[in-house]
Design a protein around this motif. Sequence first.
Motif, PDB file in Angstrom:
ATOM      1  N   LEU A   6       0.562  -1.234   0.007  1.00  0.00           N
ATOM      2  CA  LEU A   6       0.142  -0.005   0.006  1.00  0.00           C
ATOM      3  C   LEU A   6       0.854   1.309  -0.048  1.00  0.00           C
ATOM      4  CD1 LEU A   6      -2.725   1.530   0.410  1.00  0.00           C
ATOM      5  CD2 LEU A   6      -2.524   1.244   2.691  1.00  0.00           C
ATOM      6  N   ARG A   7       0.827   2.013  -1.171  1.00  0.00           N
ATOM      7  CA  ARG A   7       1.541   3.454  -1.291  1.00  0.00           C
ATOM      8  C   ARG A   7       0.609   4.440  -0.864  1.00  0.00           C
ATOM      9  NH1 ARG A   7       6.565   4.013  -4.493  1.00  0.00           N
ATOM     10  NH2 ARG A   7       6.765   6.312  -4.562  1.00  0.00           N
ATOM     11  N   GLU A  12       5.429  15.287  -1.154  1.00  0.00           N
ATOM     12  CA  GLU A  12       6.569  15.814  -0.134  1.00  0.00           C
ATOM     13  C   GLU A  12       6.760  14.745   0.667  1.00  0.00           C
ATOM     14  OE1 GLU A  12       4.381  19.338  -1.693  1.00  0.00           O
ATOM     15  OE2 GLU A  12       3.687  17.445  -0.600  1.00  0.00           O
ATOM     16  N   LEU A  13       5.607  13.654   1.044  1.00  0.00           N
ATOM     17  CA  LEU A  13       5.933  12.648   1.889  1.00  0.00           C
ATOM     18  C   LEU A  13       4.941  11.507   1.748  1.00  0.00           C
ATOM     19  CD1 LEU A  13       7.194  11.496   4.616  1.00  0.00           C
ATOM     20  CD2 LEU A  13       5.646  12.906   6.152  1.00  0.00           C
ATOM     21  N   SER A  14       5.373  10.391   1.613  1.00  0.00           N
ATOM     22  CA  SER A  14       4.673   9.211   1.411  1.00  0.00           C
ATOM     23  C   SER A  14       5.016   8.173   2.192  1.00  0.00           C
ATOM     24  CB  SER A  14       4.842   8.802  -0.198  1.00  0.00           C
ATOM     25  OG  SER A  14       4.105   9.589  -1.091  1.00  0.00           O
ATOM     26  N   LEU A  15       3.971   7.246   2.365  1.00  0.00           N
ATOM     27  CA  LEU A  15       4.430   5.809   3.310  1.00  0.00           C
ATOM     28  C   LEU A  15       4.360   4.589   2.124  1.00  0.00           C
ATOM     29  CD1 LEU A  15       1.956   6.417   6.211  1.00  0.00           C
ATOM     30  CD2 LEU A  15       4.594   7.467   5.788  1.00  0.00           C
ATOM     31  N   LEU A  16       5.138   3.654   2.467  1.00  0.00           N
ATOM     32  CA  LEU A  16       4.999   2.263   1.798  1.00  0.00           C
ATOM     33  C   LEU A  16       4.719   1.448   2.936  1.00  0.00           C
ATOM     34  CD1 LEU A  16       5.174   0.669  -0.786  1.00  0.00           C
ATOM     35  CD2 LEU A  16       7.565   0.522  -0.583  1.00  0.00           C
ATOM     36  N   GLY A  31       9.133   8.782   3.239  1.00  0.00           N
ATOM     37  CA  GLY A  31       9.909  10.019   2.835  1.00  0.00           C
ATOM     38  C   GLY A  31       9.396  10.383   1.568  1.00  0.00           C
ATOM     39  N   ALA A  32       9.994  11.388   0.707  1.00  0.00           N
ATOM     40  CA  ALA A  32       9.517  11.851  -0.359  1.00  0.00           C
ATOM     41  C   ALA A  32       8.974  10.642  -1.280  1.00  0.00           C
ATOM     42  CB  ALA A  32      10.576  12.732  -1.240  1.00  0.00           C
ATOM     43  N   ALA A  33       7.872  11.005  -1.932  1.00  0.00           N
ATOM     44  CA  ALA A  33       7.283   9.811  -2.925  1.00  0.00           C
ATOM     45  C   ALA A  33       8.406   9.481  -4.046  1.00  0.00           C
ATOM     46  CB  ALA A  33       6.313  10.552  -3.825  1.00  0.00           C
ATOM     47  N   SER A  34       9.288  10.347  -4.734  1.00  0.00           N
ATOM     48  CA  SER A  34      10.400   9.931  -5.566  1.00  0.00           C
ATOM     49  C   SER A  34      11.415   9.033  -4.925  1.00  0.00           C
ATOM     50  CB  SER A  34      10.923  11.028  -5.920  1.00  0.00           C
ATOM     51  OG  SER A  34      11.778  11.867  -5.040  1.00  0.00           O
ATOM     52  N   GLY A  35      11.658   8.789  -3.554  1.00  0.00           N
ATOM     53  CA  GLY A  35      12.504   8.157  -2.879  1.00  0.00           C
ATOM     54  C   GLY A  35      12.296   6.864  -2.421  1.00  0.00           C
ATOM     55  N   VAL A 288       6.021  13.679  12.671  1.00  0.00           N
ATOM     56  CA  VAL A 288       7.291  13.534  12.436  1.00  0.00           C
ATOM     57  C   VAL A 288       7.425  14.460  10.960  1.00  0.00           C
ATOM     58  CG1 VAL A 288       8.116  11.549  13.543  1.00  0.00           C
ATOM     59  CG2 VAL A 288       6.851  11.336  11.351  1.00  0.00           C
ATOM     60  N   ALA A 289       8.571  15.116  10.885  1.00  0.00           N
ATOM     61  CA  ALA A 289       8.770  15.886   9.841  1.00  0.00           C
ATOM     62  C   ALA A 289       9.903  15.150   8.899  1.00  0.00           C
ATOM     63  CB  ALA A 289       9.331  17.200  10.055  1.00  0.00           C
ATOM     64  N   LEU A 290       9.741  15.016   7.689  1.00  0.00           N
ATOM     65  CA  LEU A 290      10.776  13.945   7.097  1.00  0.00           C
ATOM     66  C   LEU A 290      11.220  15.089   5.669  1.00  0.00           C
ATOM     67  CD1 LEU A 290       8.786  11.579   7.846  1.00  0.00           C
ATOM     68  CD2 LEU A 290      10.703  10.551   7.203  1.00  0.00           C
ATOM     69  N   VAL A 291      12.391  15.316   5.622  1.00  0.00           N
ATOM     70  CA  VAL A 291      12.965  16.033   4.608  1.00  0.00           C
ATOM     71  C   VAL A 291      14.218  15.254   4.098  1.00  0.00           C
ATOM     72  CG1 VAL A 291      12.188  18.308   5.403  1.00  0.00           C
ATOM     73  CG2 VAL A 291      14.410  17.477   6.198  1.00  0.00           C
ATOM     74  N   GLU A 292      14.368  15.491   2.689  1.00  0.00           N
ATOM     75  CA  GLU A 292      15.707  14.857   1.994  1.00  0.00           C
ATOM     76  C   GLU A 292      16.757  15.786   2.002  1.00  0.00           C
ATOM     77  OE1 GLU A 292      14.736  11.771   0.657  1.00  0.00           O
ATOM     78  OE2 GLU A 292      12.998  12.141   1.581  1.00  0.00           O
TER      79      GLU A 292
END
Length: 729
Positions: A6-7, A12-16, A31-35, A288-292
């Motif tokens: 499930l994605r 800016e911020l996604s979960l897997l 993290g960022a969707a692209s990562g 939680v804030a997550l930045v790349e």
Amino acid sequence: MSTTHLRWGSEELSLLIAHDPAHPPRLLAAGAASGLPDPVREPDVCARLARTALPLVELQTAGSGRLGTSGKRHVDGVLARDLRYAGHEERREGEASTLLVHLSDATTGLRATVSYTLRDRIAVLHTEVGVHNAGDRPVTLEYVSSLALANLARHLPDGVRWEDDLSLWLAANPWSGEFRWLRATLAERGLYDVGMVRFGQTGSKNRIAVTSTGSWSTSEYLPMGCVEETATGRALLWQIEHNGSWHAEVADRFDDVYLLLSGPTDREHQWRRRLAPGDSFRTVPAAVALVESGGFEAALRAMTEHRRATRRPHPDHDQLPVVFNDFMNSLMGEPSTDALLPLVDAAAAAGAEVFCIDAGWYDTEPPGTVGPGGVPGWWDAVGEWEESATRFPGGLREVLDRVRAAGMVPGLWLEPEVVGVRSPVAAALPDEAFFRRDGVRLVEWGRHQLDLTHPAARNHLDTVVDRLVRDHGVGYLKLDYNIDIGAGTDGDGTGGPGDGLLRHNRAYLDWLDGVMDRHPGLVLESCAAGGSRTDHATLSRLPIHSVTDQQDFRLLPAIAAAAPTAVTPEQGAIWAYPLPEHNEADLGTVMTSALLGRVHLSGRPDRLDERQLAVVRRASDTYKTYRHLLPTARPHWPLGLPGWRDGWTALALTLDDDSTLLTVCRRDGAPEAVTVPLPWMPEGHRPRTLFATGSGPSLDWDDRARVLRMSLSSATTALIAFGGIGTQG
């Protein structure tokens, strides 16, 4: 066995999340969707992450324990492993998206719902967990995580040790020395890869644990931290949004690193919650804030946006009036008509717009009476909150009318949660309205603690506040709290002291909401022995917060510069207490320390000479030209977060109109000159001094290098502006 992925989230911020019939749902990555890895194209990566991932919730109950390990860590609970995916749903409300993942255990009937919320364009994940007993037997909870997130080292290249490349920021928060952030690698904090995974073990069994126990939520540490990758600047910053006991732990597991956040626990806080069939429990929230990239500062700026987006709206957030309070280095709890009237006139002349009478306005003790531990005599007699006829022979209204006539809003100090042991209220209210243990009322420093889960306690406080607003016309109440009552109360219906405290914490927040619902224009100030309750649960409700009790103006700059790590600038009140013994350089530091937050005037403006008062008024007038920009300002620390003894400190706020406000302080013994890097500054912006004393700073701006070279001839502080700062008052 088929694994479903499930994605969910935003760019800016996604979960897997992965789930299958044989395992609990696990959060593989955030993290960022692209990562995020693609389960179709990168199945091996996802399989490796699944091995080290934690269940969506770590949960421990009496009689279930853990499996495969033992120790003090809150991972690998048997019941957490037994939870299975039972569906999910997505919701949308305004600018917020929420994912609800439902879990269930067939054996016990226990169900859990993990809630993840994201707001548009903000890289912050808000989380909490609900637990429901759908079985036919009672279950006693001993630990429930608000957030469980592993694989924090997943981005590190092969051959790089997580213990060396991952750093952990934590903030000690001592009374009168708040916001003492320190960055250290996991190894420097005592967490190592001990090499036991290859021998079939889960990891070191060690952890880095940060815990607060009691009713002062931030008296030792802020409920915050940040894990940062040294090489890339990728960062995860968290805050536990609770006004009582909390726990955070960072540890290794299967050659990776995890983070657990929670409210009170059995091991650390004497907390348990017995769920009879049909009963439910909700954890305290966390974010939680997550930045790349950009590290701690970038993550903190995202968290600042989250704080603004999730607080209760209040007109004070935009108006930012200058407040005068008669306590700090002023009357110090000894107000009277004669003492206050000159201060009212002087405060108005200094630019104040609110005048708050602090502690002592209710004191009926004989002059010179000393209470327990050397405090004023009224200390162990508070609770009725009635005006003192001896201090105000013409009535308190005489002073409050003078405040209104001077164009200011009148305010009063209140310590609502305590009742002195000698107060008539202590005898009037039932024992059940107070914190107790083994049937005995608790006493701390001559006070009892009200338990706001009891209707009599809440009714007492509602009556007090409504009377003060109705009879005295106050528009401002400073809510202080000067005791820490410890683990909690084991009164009726609780699962022990920790559970009693949690119930009271939530009842207090509900009481605050009720007061503000009845009096929407009333300003409630948060204070607890200075910054001992600097948590988002409180600050999401109250529009202004007193960050410290520090009385030495030379020590304030390090606190003021770091305050925006925990409090938005438009909420963080900093003392500015001018005294007649202050020279011009001193006044520069006294006033400028408060100019990038909320200005809390105090001291003795009534004893200043004309030259000194003019400096104070000039600072207030300058503040009013740009304060309307503070509610969207973003903090930066161009010299790094201030150390307690640093010779130079600096705080910058970037504004929506591309301007920057910068305060720079030179302290005793520091070199005259400093170089301040400002890499975000647009080309063509030039510095100018908005407020300083004496000859002011010497400024040399290198537009190409984005570096400001400046000097101050004495130990003082200056406010500098880049770009066009607005002039709206």
